[in-house]
Design an enzyme around this catalytic site. Structure first.
Site, PDB file in Angstrom:
ATOM      1  N   GLU A  76       0.772  -1.349  -0.163  1.00 31.99           N
ATOM      2  CA  GLU A  76       0.082  -0.047  -0.075  1.00 31.99           C
ATOM      3  C   GLU A  76       0.869   1.164   0.151  1.00 31.99           C
ATOM      4  OE1 GLU A  76      -3.074  -0.043  -0.586  1.00 31.99           O
ATOM      5  OE2 GLU A  76      -3.182  -2.212  -0.423  1.00 31.99           O
ATOM      6  N   ASP A 124       3.944  -4.041  -5.847  1.00 29.22           N
ATOM      7  CA  ASP A 124       4.766  -5.391  -5.307  1.00 29.22           C
ATOM      8  C   ASP A 124       6.011  -5.407  -5.365  1.00 29.22           C
ATOM      9  OD1 ASP A 124       2.123  -6.601  -4.862  1.00 29.22           O
ATOM     10  OD2 ASP A 124       2.163  -7.895  -6.762  1.00 29.22           O
TER      11      ASP A 124
HETATM   12 ZN   LIG Z   1      -2.509  -2.710  -4.922  1.00 30.28          ZN
END
Ligand SMILES: [Zn+2]
Length: 414
Positions: free
Chosen positions: A278, A359
């Site tokens: 996030e 990621d």
């Molecule tokens: Zn995401």
């Protein structure tokens, strides 16, 4: 029939056909893999859970089919039965043509159009989600959510409609630019106010209790120079066993929010990896970029409405008299989806790129990818995600890459 009517009918039916075709491809693809867990997932998921995820995917597909056909039928009836010009006549007869009256007309149509979908929402929550063990909503919560949504629309949406219609009267040919500016200002205000005033109407937020998890997450925020006012737990379990994490607010009012369901499902390193992902969205400025894109789209939308509002043939095709902007706003609202549908693969491709970037950021700040992979596997398993979507289907609809795609991208990272 008139060419505009044919064209509209064509747009609506072609979208329905595309939706059905993609769903059919996906269904076949899922069924082709239903009997045996694909190799890539054999160590990740057990047989009963896999079977259950296949059944959940197929059940949602059947439900989606009925819902799509039904909502298309409702749209066609509303557009071509003459009920909209009749309702407008009723409103202007009783209330006149002021901005207040026309906003009331638009609001009433919007409300009426939300009613036919209610039984489907109910079925989805209390039959489908219930059957697969996700539902935790009580009927009381469900009804009070809808009532609160309606009151919010009345308190926020109705005045906004009045303002936009007033702007049309005040500003002449450039009204679309002013109306867009007003909408933008409203949206920015909501971004600031929603976390403080609206989200607490629906959920309870409590600070994450002292302890090792809090220490770990604060250390991550410190390490990535992510300034946040607090880490909050949200009672997502009030409605569903699905899980999530997000952050809200701006600048020093920013809050990290974790669903209580997420905290129950993941280990501490996995939760840290989810938060790192996030923070990656934030650090890569994904949110302002998405907001800028949506602002440009709504500008194009308003310009388009202003063009439509000047076309007598467009009004007559749907049974309206020209000279009033409200029907153009209404028809745009009802039909925009038939066009924007075709942009969804592009928008979702863009969104998936951001997911890969977030990621990669998470793997970098964690110095390992295993925690994030572990979290993604568990989330796919707990949410009974479709592990074998057809590539066309996931390419068209998925805002996030599939588990396999994300694992492959993470392999070799950090
Ligand atoms: Zn995401």
């Amino acid at each position: 029939m008139n060419i505009v009517v044919w064209l509209t009918l064509g747009l609506i039916l072609v979208r329905l056909a595309a939706e059905r075709w993609l769903a059919l491809l996906n269904r076949r693809h899922v069924l082709a893999h239903a009997n045996e867990i694909p190799k890539a997932f054999q160590r990740i998921i057990d047989e009963p859970t896999y079977k259950k995820s296949v059944a959940y995917t197929l059940a949602k597909e059947r439900f989606g089919k009925i819902e799509e056909i039904y909502s298309t039928a409702v749209l066609l009836i509303v557009l071509f039965s003459g009920v909209l010009p009749w309702a407008l006549h009723l409103f202007s007869h009783g209330l006149g043509q002021s901005a207040w009256a026309m906003a009331a007309f638009l609001f009433a149509v919007g409300f009426a159009m939300s009613l036919p979908g209610l039984p489907f929402d109910w079925f989805s929550q209390f039959r489908l989600e219930e059957k697969f063990g996700f539902n935790t909503t009580t009927p009381k919560t469900w009804w009070s959510d809808r009532l609160k949504g309606l009151l919010l629309a009345l308190v926020l949406g109705y005045p906004l409609l009045v303002l936009i219609l007033k702007i049309v009267q005040w500003t002449g040919v450039w009204w679309w630019l002013w109306a867009w500016a007003a909408l933008l200002a409203f949206q920015l205000l909501m971004l600031v106010l929603a976390p403080v005033l609206i989200l607490p109407l629906f959920n309870k937020f409590t600070p994450l209790p002292e302890g090792s998890l809090r220490e770990r997450l604060l250390a991550l925020a410190e390490r990535t120079r992510f300034r946040a006012q607090s880490i909050q737990l949200m009672d997502g379990s009030k409605r569903s066993r699905h899980s999530n994490a997000f952050f809200t607010g701006f600048g020093r009012f920013r809050k990290i929010v974790l669903f209580d369901t997420l905290v129950q499902q993941l280990t501490e390193p996995e939760l840290e990896a989810v938060l790192a992902h996030e923070i990656g969205h934030y650090k890569k400025k994904h949110i302002p970029k998405m907001l800028a894109f949506s602002a440009v789209s709504s500008l194009a939308g308003f310009y388009f409405i202003s063009v439509l509002a000047g076309q007598d043939w467009f009004y007559r095709a749907f049974g309206f008299e020209p000279g009033n902007v409200a029907p153009a706003l209404l028809l745009f609202g009802l039909l925009a989806g038939t066009v924007t549908f075709w942009f969804s693969p592009l928008i979702h491709w863009w969104s998936r790129r951001y997911e890969y970037q977030a990621d990669a950021f998470a793997a970098r700040v964690m110095s390992e990818a295993q925690s994030l992979i572990g979290a993604l596997r568990k989330l796919n398993e707990k949410n009974l995600s479709n592990l074998t979507p057809h590539p066309f289907y996931s390419g068209f609809y998925y805002s996030h890459p599939t588990l396999l795609e994300r694992e492959q991208a993470l392999a070799g990272k950090a």
